[in-house]
Design an enzyme around this catalytic site. Structure first.
Site, short mmCIF file in Angstrom:
data_model
loop_
_atom_site.label_atom_id
_atom_site.label_comp_id
_atom_site.label_asym_id
_atom_site.label_seq_id
_atom_site.Cartn_x
_atom_site.Cartn_y
_atom_site.Cartn_z
N SER A 159 -0.69 -1.01 -0.57
CA SER A 159 0.68 -1.09 -0.05
C SER A 159 1.33 0.28 0.11
CB SER A 159 1.54 -1.96 -0.98
OG SER A 159 1.05 -3.28 -0.97
N THR A 165 6.14 -0.28 -1.62
CA THR A 165 6.67 -0.52 -0.27
C THR A 165 8.10 0.01 -0.10
OG1 THR A 165 5.21 -2.42 -0.11
CG2 THR A 165 6.97 -2.27 1.51
ZN LIG Z 1 -1.58 -5.87 -3.44
#
Ligand SMILES: [Zn+2]
Length: 460
Positions: free
Chosen positions: A110, A164
């Site tokens: 991510s 993120t």
């Molecule tokens: Zn993951």
């Protein structure tokens, strides 16, 4: 083609800005990403003539087509439509990361995934908005939007210091460096070494107007160097002007013009749905249930998204035609990924449906504010596969009874049967609606979203 070549070829340079303590970055030179768009409009700040005023980027973490299909089957039904299925334009993006030498790494995490659209550069797995080779900070969309006068926001169901959201607000060598006590993997980012500190410290310094999610445990850590030494990151946030809110009622008390930091859990927010984990040989058919351990005051992702949209879009009146700057908002449904790692189909599906309600909130905003670009995408695919109901896979599976009464068998086979299931290296959907939505059509690099948003908001 060499990964990231498009981004490198733009010729953008950057340097550290003059503000002490924070990795404030300024683009020196960039050529226009799209010569045809936005040139005729007034001013660089999304003024009256600009085609786009607001950008809402919604990211389902680990939400490949397989995860979307499982949620559609379970909720609206196989022939039904999720909100994310209704956007006008669809394309897909290639999700691979790179190694330190720029060679492809076929499955991203991510951090590298979010860095791609946040900065326009692919990087190594685990790294947050820093370059793959030289480990230098790369300017992010949120920093650029803020510096152009836009309001900015980030909403997640993970910690606000998770990879993120962090890709918009921080630059660290490794995603694990969330708080001042977590810096082992980021020696050059420590304040003692002259760096900008942990993700949480950098995020407060980046000062998005709205920051909602979990991560209270990180903000309770003590800052070890710099002007806030000896105080918690939370105190740093308050000293920087943040109103801190802890639940739905306090979130409702937030007012525009005062930056708000919502910390609704120690780490991840509790999930919406629970049910049987996938097991070897499969489960008996089961229904998913609401999570009884979810505190009733915890806002849903939809509620946090609606609150963020209201705060960021304040001052426009009910018809959306009033004054006020535009904004950039990122919304992350984080636990789609987290639950898929644990082969927990009800958790994964419940979070996908919760994310989809946040998409609905974004589309509602766009309906009132036509100069809104809405983009729905993911960072990578995940382990779950929709299998025939009578399949006999050797690995983990579970059978769910869907809302339309069907039997849906989900298999997980990207990791050991008693451990973590891995991401997969498939392309992911990019759906868009509003001005410039056509730019997502076709198959693009995940870095292309950076140019789309930068062009939409005319960030230089
Ligand atoms: Zn993951």
């Amino acid at each position: 083609m060499r990964p990231g070549r498009g981004a490198a070829a733009r010729g953008g340079g950057w340097r550290r800005g003059p503000v002490a303590g924070a990795a404030v970055l300024a683009l020196l030179t960039v050529s226009a990403a799209s010569p045809a768009v936005g040139r005729a409009a007034a001013g660089p700040d999304g003024g009256a003539g600009a085609p786009v005023r607001d950008v809402i980027l919604l990211v389902g973490d680990g939400m490949g087509e397989s995860e979307i299909t499982a949620a559609r089957n379970h909720g609206p039904g196989a022939g039904g439509r999720l909100a994310m299925d209704t956007l006008a334009v669809n394309g897909s993006s290639l999700t691979y990361a790179v190694d330190e030498r720029g060679r492809p790494v076929y499955v991203t995490d991510s951090a590298a995934g979010a860095t791609a659209w946040a900065t326009g550069h692919k990087t190594v797995n685990g790294r947050v908005s820093k370059s793959p080779d030289t480990d230098r900070p790369l300017p992010t969309l949120l920093e650029l939007a803020r510096d152009h006068g836009y309001a900015t926001g980030s909403v997640t169901t993970a910690s606000v210091a998770d990879a993120t959201p962090a890709a918009l607000t921080a630059h660290v060598t490794d995603r694990s460096c969330k708080g001042p006590a977590d810096m082992a993997a980021c020696p050059s980012d420590t304040r003692a070494a002259g760096g900008a500190g942990s993700i949480a410290e950098q995020t407060v310094a980046a000062r998005p107007d709205v920051l909602l999610g979990g991560g209270a445990e990180v903000f309770a850590q003590t800052v070890t160097d710099g002007p806030y030494r000896g105080r918690s990151v939370l105190e740093q946030a308050r000293a920087s002007g943040y109103r801190v809110v802890r639940d739905r009622a306090e979130l409702r008390s937030a007012r525009p013009g005062e930056p708000v930091l919502g910390l609704f859990a120690q780490d991840y927010l509790p999930v919406e749905r629970v049910g049987p984990r996938a097991v070897v040989g499969g489960t008996a058919p089961a229904r998913c249930a609401g999570n009884p351990d979810r505190p009733p005051g915890t806002p849903t992702l939809e509620e946090s998204t609606r609150a963020a949209l209201e705060l960021l879009g304040a001052g426009r009146g009910r018809d959306g035609k009033g004054g006020g700057k535009g904004f950039l908002l990122q919304v992350e449904g984080a636990s789609i990924d987290d639950r898929a790692h644990d082969a927990d189909p009800c958790g994964q599906i419940g979070e996908t449906l919760a994310f989809d309600r946040a998409v609905r909130a974004a589309l509602d905003h766009a309906a009132r504010n036509p100069r809104t670009l809405v983009v729905v995408t993911a960072d990578h695919g995940h382990a779950g596969q929709v299998l025939p109901a009578d399949a006999r896979p050797p690995g983990l599976s579970a059978t769910l009874v869907t809302d339309e009464g069907g039997l849906m068998r989900l298999g997980y086979a990207s990791g050991p049967v008693d451990d973590y299931q891995e991401h997969t290296g498939i392309p992911v959907r990019v759906a868009a609606q509003g001005p410039l939505a056509d730019r997502v059509r076709g198959l693009n690099e995940n870095t292309a979203l950076f140019d789309t948003v930068r062009t939409a908001l005319r960030l230089r």
